[in-house]
Motif scaffolding. Structure first.
Motif, PDB file in Angstrom:
ATOM      1  N   THR A 171       0.831  -1.203   0.000  1.00 18.81           N
ATOM      2  CA  THR A 171       0.000   0.000   0.000  1.00 18.81           C
ATOM      3  C   THR A 171       0.860   1.246   0.000  1.00 18.81           C
ATOM      4  O   THR A 171       0.566   2.219  -0.712  1.00 18.81           O
ATOM      5  CB  THR A 171      -0.931  -0.015   1.220  1.00 18.81           C
ATOM      6  OG1 THR A 171      -1.751  -1.187   1.173  1.00 18.81           O
ATOM      7  CG2 THR A 171      -1.804   1.212   1.233  1.00 18.81           C
ATOM      8  N   SER A 172       1.938   1.260   0.773  1.00 17.98           N
ATOM      9  CA  SER A 172       2.805   2.432   0.831  1.00 17.98           C
ATOM     10  C   SER A 172       3.419   2.725  -0.532  1.00 17.98           C
ATOM     11  O   SER A 172       3.499   3.887  -0.958  1.00 17.98           O
ATOM     12  CB  SER A 172       3.895   2.214   1.877  1.00 17.98           C
ATOM     13  OG  SER A 172       4.671   1.066   1.557  1.00 17.98           O
ATOM     14  N   GLU A 173       3.845   1.675  -1.245  1.00 16.44           N
ATOM     15  CA  GLU A 173       4.445   1.875  -2.566  1.00 16.44           C
ATOM     16  C   GLU A 173       3.440   2.427  -3.560  1.00 16.44           C
ATOM     17  O   GLU A 173       3.757   3.341  -4.338  1.00 16.44           O
ATOM     18  CB  GLU A 173       5.013   0.549  -3.063  1.00 16.44           C
ATOM     19  CG  GLU A 173       6.098  -0.033  -2.168  1.00 16.44           C
ATOM     20  CD  GLU A 173       6.479  -1.446  -2.573  1.00 16.44           C
ATOM     21  OE1 GLU A 173       5.825  -1.982  -3.503  1.00 16.44           O
ATOM     22  OE2 GLU A 173       7.412  -2.018  -1.968  1.00 16.44           O
ATOM     23  N   GLU A 174       2.214   1.905  -3.546  1.00 10.63           N
ATOM     24  CA  GLU A 174       1.203   2.370  -4.488  1.00 10.63           C
ATOM     25  C   GLU A 174       0.768   3.798  -4.165  1.00 10.63           C
ATOM     26  O   GLU A 174       0.546   4.609  -5.078  1.00 10.63           O
ATOM     27  CB  GLU A 174      -0.002   1.425  -4.470  1.00 10.63           C
ATOM     28  CG  GLU A 174       0.306   0.031  -4.962  1.00 10.63           C
ATOM     29  CD  GLU A 174       0.728   0.017  -6.414  1.00 10.63           C
ATOM     30  OE1 GLU A 174       0.268   0.875  -7.192  1.00 10.63           O
ATOM     31  OE2 GLU A 174       1.552  -0.854  -6.782  1.00 10.63           O
ATOM     32  N   MET A 175       0.640   4.119  -2.883  1.00 12.08           N
ATOM     33  CA  MET A 175       0.249   5.488  -2.521  1.00 12.08           C
ATOM     34  C   MET A 175       1.349   6.490  -2.864  1.00 12.08           C
ATOM     35  O   MET A 175       1.063   7.599  -3.310  1.00 12.08           O
ATOM     36  CB  MET A 175      -0.072   5.553  -1.023  1.00 12.08           C
ATOM     37  CG  MET A 175      -1.298   4.751  -0.598  1.00 12.08           C
ATOM     38  SD  MET A 175      -2.850   5.286  -1.330  1.00 12.08           S
ATOM     39  CE  MET A 175      -3.060   4.063  -2.630  1.00 12.08           C
ATOM     40  N   ARG A 176       2.595   6.112  -2.672  1.00 15.77           N
ATOM     41  CA  ARG A 176       3.692   7.008  -3.064  1.00 15.77           C
ATOM     42  C   ARG A 176       3.705   7.203  -4.575  1.00 15.77           C
ATOM     43  O   ARG A 176       4.010   8.299  -5.063  1.00 15.77           O
ATOM     44  CB  ARG A 176       5.027   6.425  -2.599  1.00 15.77           C
ATOM     45  CG  ARG A 176       5.249   6.502  -1.096  1.00 15.77           C
ATOM     46  CD  ARG A 176       6.702   6.243  -0.738  1.00 15.77           C
ATOM     47  NE  ARG A 176       6.893   6.125   0.693  1.00 15.77           N
ATOM     48  CZ  ARG A 176       6.943   4.989   1.370  1.00 15.77           C
ATOM     49  NH1 ARG A 176       6.829   3.843   0.716  1.00 15.77           N
ATOM     50  NH2 ARG A 176       7.098   4.970   2.676  1.00 15.77           N
ATOM     51  N   ARG A 177       3.370   6.166  -5.309  1.00 19.63           N
ATOM     52  CA  ARG A 177       3.313   6.292  -6.773  1.00 19.63           C
ATOM     53  C   ARG A 177       2.215   7.265  -7.185  1.00 19.63           C
ATOM     54  O   ARG A 177       2.393   8.058  -8.111  1.00 19.63           O
ATOM     55  CB  ARG A 177       3.078   4.918  -7.392  1.00 19.63           C
ATOM     56  CG  ARG A 177       3.075   4.926  -8.905  1.00 19.63           C
ATOM     57  CD  ARG A 177       3.188   3.524  -9.445  1.00 19.63           C
ATOM     58  NE  ARG A 177       3.233   3.504 -10.906  1.00 19.63           N
ATOM     59  CZ  ARG A 177       3.516   2.449 -11.640  1.00 19.63           C
ATOM     60  NH1 ARG A 177       3.778   1.297 -11.035  1.00 19.63           N
ATOM     61  NH2 ARG A 177       3.546   2.505 -12.941  1.00 19.63           N
ATOM     62  N   VAL A 178       1.065   7.205  -6.501  1.00 20.31           N
ATOM     63  CA  VAL A 178      -0.018   8.148  -6.794  1.00 20.31           C
ATOM     64  C   VAL A 178       0.426   9.576  -6.517  1.00 20.31           C
ATOM     65  O   VAL A 178       0.184  10.489  -7.323  1.00 20.31           O
ATOM     66  CB  VAL A 178      -1.266   7.777  -5.963  1.00 20.31           C
ATOM     67  CG1 VAL A 178      -2.329   8.873  -6.067  1.00 20.31           C
ATOM     68  CG2 VAL A 178      -1.849   6.457  -6.433  1.00 20.31           C
ATOM     69  N   ILE A 179       1.094   9.791  -5.389  1.00 19.65           N
ATOM     70  CA  ILE A 179       1.564  11.137  -5.045  1.00 19.65           C
ATOM     71  C   ILE A 179       2.579  11.628  -6.063  1.00 19.65           C
ATOM     72  O   ILE A 179       2.552  12.792  -6.503  1.00 19.65           O
ATOM     73  CB  ILE A 179       2.164  11.138  -3.623  1.00 19.65           C
ATOM     74  CG1 ILE A 179       1.064  10.883  -2.589  1.00 19.65           C
ATOM     75  CG2 ILE A 179       2.854  12.453  -3.335  1.00 19.65           C
ATOM     76  CD1 ILE A 179      -0.003  11.939  -2.549  1.00 19.65           C
ATOM     77  N   THR A 180       3.496  10.755  -6.469  1.00 25.87           N
ATOM     78  CA  THR A 180       4.522  11.151  -7.437  1.00 25.87           C
ATOM     79  C   THR A 180       3.901  11.510  -8.784  1.00 25.87           C
ATOM     80  O   THR A 180       4.246  12.536  -9.386  1.00 25.87           O
ATOM     81  CB  THR A 180       5.536  10.008  -7.619  1.00 25.87           C
ATOM     82  OG1 THR A 180       6.115   9.693  -6.353  1.00 25.87           O
ATOM     83  CG2 THR A 180       6.633  10.413  -8.593  1.00 25.87           C
ATOM     84  N   GLU A 181       2.985  10.683  -9.264  1.00 31.82           N
ATOM     85  CA  GLU A 181       2.346  10.965 -10.556  1.00 31.82           C
ATOM     86  C   GLU A 181       1.531  12.246 -10.497  1.00 31.82           C
ATOM     87  O   GLU A 181       1.522  13.036 -11.455  1.00 31.82           O
ATOM     88  CB  GLU A 181       1.459   9.788 -10.952  1.00 31.82           C
ATOM     89  CG  GLU A 181       2.239   8.517 -11.293  1.00 31.82           C
ATOM     90  CD  GLU A 181       1.329   7.360 -11.627  1.00 31.82           C
ATOM     91  OE1 GLU A 181       0.089   7.512 -11.443  1.00 31.82           O
ATOM     92  OE2 GLU A 181       1.827   6.308 -12.078  1.00 31.82           O
ATOM     93  N   THR A 182       0.840  12.470  -9.380  1.00 28.23           N
ATOM     94  CA  THR A 182       0.048  13.697  -9.240  1.00 28.23           C
ATOM     95  C   THR A 182       0.953  14.915  -9.167  1.00 28.23           C
ATOM     96  O   THR A 182       0.618  15.988  -9.718  1.00 28.23           O
ATOM     97  CB  THR A 182      -0.839  13.604  -7.991  1.00 28.23           C
ATOM     98  OG1 THR A 182      -1.590  12.393  -8.024  1.00 28.23           O
ATOM     99  CG2 THR A 182      -1.796  14.777  -7.928  1.00 28.23           C
ATOM    100  N   SER A 183       2.088  14.781  -8.509  1.00 31.12           N
ATOM    101  CA  SER A 183       3.033  15.915  -8.434  1.00 31.12           C
ATOM    102  C   SER A 183       3.600  16.260  -9.800  1.00 31.12           C
ATOM    103  O   SER A 183       3.948  17.421 -10.056  1.00 31.12           O
ATOM    104  CB  SER A 183       4.169  15.570  -7.470  1.00 31.12           C
ATOM    105  OG  SER A 183       3.673  15.268  -6.182  1.00 31.12           O
ATOM    106  N   LEU A 184       3.677  15.284 -10.694  1.00 33.23           N
ATOM    107  CA  LEU A 184       4.189  15.530 -12.037  1.00 33.23           C
ATOM    108  C   LEU A 184       3.122  16.041 -12.994  1.00 33.23           C
ATOM    109  O   LEU A 184       3.400  16.241 -14.177  1.00 33.23           O
ATOM    110  CB  LEU A 184       4.806  14.242 -12.602  1.00 33.23           C
ATOM    111  CG  LEU A 184       6.053  13.729 -11.877  1.00 33.23           C
ATOM    112  CD1 LEU A 184       6.503  12.396 -12.450  1.00 33.23           C
ATOM    113  CD2 LEU A 184       7.180  14.753 -11.984  1.00 33.23           C
ATOM    114  N   GLY A 185       1.895  16.256 -12.495  1.00 37.01           N
ATOM    115  CA  GLY A 185       0.851  16.865 -13.314  1.00 37.01           C
ATOM    116  C   GLY A 185      -0.256  15.945 -13.761  1.00 37.01           C
ATOM    117  O   GLY A 185      -1.161  16.376 -14.482  1.00 37.01           O
ATOM    118  N   ARG A 186      -0.229  14.684 -13.360  1.00 36.02           N
ATOM    119  CA  ARG A 186      -1.285  13.775 -13.772  1.00 36.02           C
ATOM    120  C   ARG A 186      -2.510  13.954 -12.900  1.00 36.02           C
ATOM    121  O   ARG A 186      -2.408  14.310 -11.717  1.00 36.02           O
ATOM    122  CB  ARG A 186      -0.795  12.332 -13.692  1.00 36.02           C
ATOM    123  CG  ARG A 186      -1.693  11.350 -14.410  1.00 36.02           C
ATOM    124  CD  ARG A 186      -1.160   9.952 -14.355  1.00 36.02           C
ATOM    125  NE  ARG A 186      -1.949   9.063 -15.193  1.00 36.02           N
ATOM    126  CZ  ARG A 186      -1.809   7.752 -15.236  1.00 36.02           C
ATOM    127  NH1 ARG A 186      -0.885   7.172 -14.479  1.00 36.02           N
ATOM    128  NH2 ARG A 186      -2.567   7.017 -16.022  1.00 36.02           N
TER     129      ARG A 186
END
Length: 310
Positions: A171-186
């Protein structure tokens, strides 16, 4: 005797102090001129593995070969490239060949080496399924963290970031991926939808839809997530009952599928010449082919019976 020893120490003490003061000190080296810390040099096996992985990676890139997709490795939770995983598969095939040679059956060596890539795919599928099941088990706690962060006054992105910090893998890995993608503009909904597809989790789709609806029309998202979490916990309880009832059927299916292979391996080990006719006579090969077809049909049939959908 002790008096003489004490006198000798008192005599040597000022001499040693004088020598320490007179001798030149070790020259100090400027910080920017000091050598950085270097770890122990890699062993010969590590260098060989690194060279092998590099050569195989260049070969696969030149021929555009994709036997193991990057998405499959990520879903399995492996931080390996395709070349690194293929080296492990080849090493497993070599071990299979050695096992067959030790048993004195070249056919077993050939069979194990040929089956190594398929075993690699099965391993990736097993690890991915195990990771998805763990993600599903952690979903209730994830919802509690999200709703708690929202009640504390955080935004949804900050709540997801807090859930990533407090949760365990995956869960931590998937949530960090969501945060990273959102920070990049997605868009947040696209990232959450991709997570649900990657984890093949229908319950997480509800969470993504609830967050998107709240962003469009407003409302108390924390209360909505609590209701969704309660529904998910009830569904998880029912799933647990279904799995416990189907566990006996699955165990029986595994035993029935593994029994023919186990008997053949036992006979080859106890009496290697007992099965020679099976691999040398045309009738034996026909029986092997018919057995493989019947076992495949039976395995699919049993899987259909014990694979309960909910």
């Amino acid at each position: 005797m002790l008096i003489l020893l004490g006198a000798a120490l008192l005599f040597l003490a000022p001499i040693l102090l004088g020598v320490a003061l007179v001798l030149p000190r070790t020259p100090e080296i400027a910080l920017n001129r000091r050598r950085p810390y270097e770890a122990d040099p890699p062993s010969g096996l590590s260098r060989l593995a690194h060279i092998t992985v590099g050569g195989l990676d260049r070969l696969l890139a030149a021929r555009n070969v994709r036997l193991y997709q990057r998405e499959a490795l990520e879903n399995a939770g492996l931080r390996l490239s395709q070349a690194e995983f293929m080296v492990l598969v080849i090493a497993g095939g070599v071990v299979g060949v050695l096992v067959g040679l030790v048993m004195g059956v070249p056919f077993i060596s050939f069979l194990l080496f040929i089956l190594a890539p398929f075993v690699g795919h099965l391993l990736l599928g097993f690890l991915a399924g195990k990771r998805r099941a763990k993600f599903d088990q952690q979903l209730g706690d994830t919802l509690q963290l999200l709703s708690g962060g929202l009640r504390a006054g955080h935004s949804i992105l900050r709540a997801i970031d807090a859930a990533a910090a407090e949760s365990q893998s995956p869960t931590s890995e998937e949530m960090r991926r969501v945060i990273t993608e959102t920070s990049l503009g997605r868009d947040l909904l696209d990232s959450l939808t991709d997570t649900s597809e990657r984890m093949e989790n229908e319950d997480f789709v509800w969470i993504a839809q609830a967050i998107q609806i709240n962003r469009e029309v407003g409302g108390n998202l924390a209360e909505v997530l609590d209701q969704v979490g309660e529904t998910i916990r009830e569904r998880s309880e029912i799933k647990g009952h279904i799995k416990s009832l189907a566990a006996e059927g699955k165990f029986s299916a595994y035993i029935l599928v593994a029994m023919p292979f186990g008997i053949v391996m036992m006979l080859m080990t106890v009496n290697p010449g007992y099965m020679n006719s099976m691999f040398t006579h045309p009738l034996g090969w026909g029986m092997i082919g018919a057995s493989a077809i019947l076992m495949t049909i039976g395995s699919l049939w049993m899987r259909k019976i014990i694979d309960l959908k909910f």
